[in-house]
Write an enzyme that holds these catalytic residues in place. Structure first.
Site, PDB file in Angstrom:
ATOM      1  N   SER A 150       5.975   5.463   3.993  1.00 32.44           N
ATOM      2  CA  SER A 150       6.518   4.584   3.788  1.00 32.44           C
ATOM      3  C   SER A 150       6.254   4.718   2.076  1.00 32.44           C
ATOM      4  CB  SER A 150       6.647   3.068   3.984  1.00 32.44           C
ATOM      5  OG  SER A 150       7.827   2.616   2.843  1.00 32.44           O
ATOM      6  N   TYR A 163       3.303  -5.752   3.716  1.00 35.52           N
ATOM      7  CA  TYR A 163       4.277  -4.423   3.892  1.00 35.52           C
ATOM      8  C   TYR A 163       3.536  -3.264   3.400  1.00 35.52           C
ATOM      9  CZ  TYR A 163       6.877  -0.362   5.826  1.00 35.52           C
ATOM     10  OH  TYR A 163       7.632   0.124   6.544  1.00 35.52           O
TER      11      TYR A 163
END
Length: 268
Positions: A150, A163
């Site tokens: 990501s 995250y």
């Protein structure tokens, strides 16, 4: 080499068809980017082992797409990973897609169980799968290992502490693997998407609050779809064997950076 699978979860006799030469394993294939990738790689001619926990969704996918074979898998369970690896006679492509974000609290209010879960799925899940299938990737003579990371693994942002930490770790693992495998017949590819609108990612992050999840994408013209990311993964996987896409960052045109997103009035 003929393909044989001993996993009792796989019952389709086409699994052992020697005419299907290249096998791709996609984790987290029951929805979102994983499902889209399974569909796309099957369309590219791969025999796709679609692996995830929700077997009912995998069975539906397999019924719709020839060349997709469902296998129940929990990447946080070593025994589950080992069973999948033992069932495969070969693996040419591994797409480590299983992952997720849980919670959006600042670090000072971070929930240890959320951080643990994100690390276990995104980082240790990728480690388990890579360790289990790397020998088969090497043995294929032209393996491709794809890490679905990501932009959160490249740039941090408020509320994304857990995250971002997990995705930074996954990115670092990818870079290390590429160094360690230099000279082996395996390409190591990182695909780092920005804003992708899927059916579950934001809803999961907001603990089932669909209204809050929808606001993430509110007013954003054309955020990426799961199919957009699957298209990029397929591009990287199908390059000639001497071509390695080290890292491919893909965002919607409306997103210039993590903190810079163009939005239009929605009329609300």
């Amino acid at each position: 080499m003929a393909v044989t699978m001993t996993n009792p979860a796989v019952t389709d006799p086409a699994v052992t068809d020697p005419a299907r030469t290249r096998t791709a394993v996609v984790t987290g294939a029951s929805s979102g980017i994983g499902e889209a990738t399974a569909r796309r790689l099957a369309a590219e001619g791969y025999r796709v082992v679609a692996a995830a926990r929700r077997r009912d969704r995998l069975d539906k996918l397999a019924a719709e797409v020839p060349g997709v074979h469902p296998v129940t898998l929990d990447v946080t369970d070593q025994a589950s990973v080992d069973a999948l690896a033992a069932s495969l006679d070969r693996c040419d492509v591994l797409v480590n897609n299983a992952g997720g974000a849980f919670g959006l609290e600042p670090v000072a209010e971070g929930r240890v169980d959320d951080w643990q879960r994100m690390y276990d799925v995104n980082v240790l899940g990728s480690l388990r799968m890579t360790r289990a299938l790397l020998p088969k990737l090497i043995a294929s003579g032209d393996g491709v290992l794809v890490m679905l990371t990501s932009t959160a693994g490249l740039v941090s942002y408020e509320g994304g502490g857990g995250y971002c930490a997990a995705k930074h770790a996954q990115t670092s693992m990818t870079e290390t693997l590429r160094l360690e495998l230099c000279g082996d017949p395996v390409r190591v590819v990182e695909i780092a998407p920005g804003m992708v609108m899927t059916e579950e990612f934001a809803v999961t992050r907001f603990r089932g609050d669909a209204e809050r999840a929808a606001k993430v994408y509110e007013g954003v013209p054309d955020p990426l779809s799961a199919d957009d990311v699957a298209d990029v993964i397929a591009f990287a996987v199908t390059r000639p064997s001497h071509v390695n896409i080290d890292r491919l960052v893909v965002r919607p045109r409306a997103q210039a950076a993590q903190h810079k997103v163009h939005r239009v009035a929605t009329g609300r």
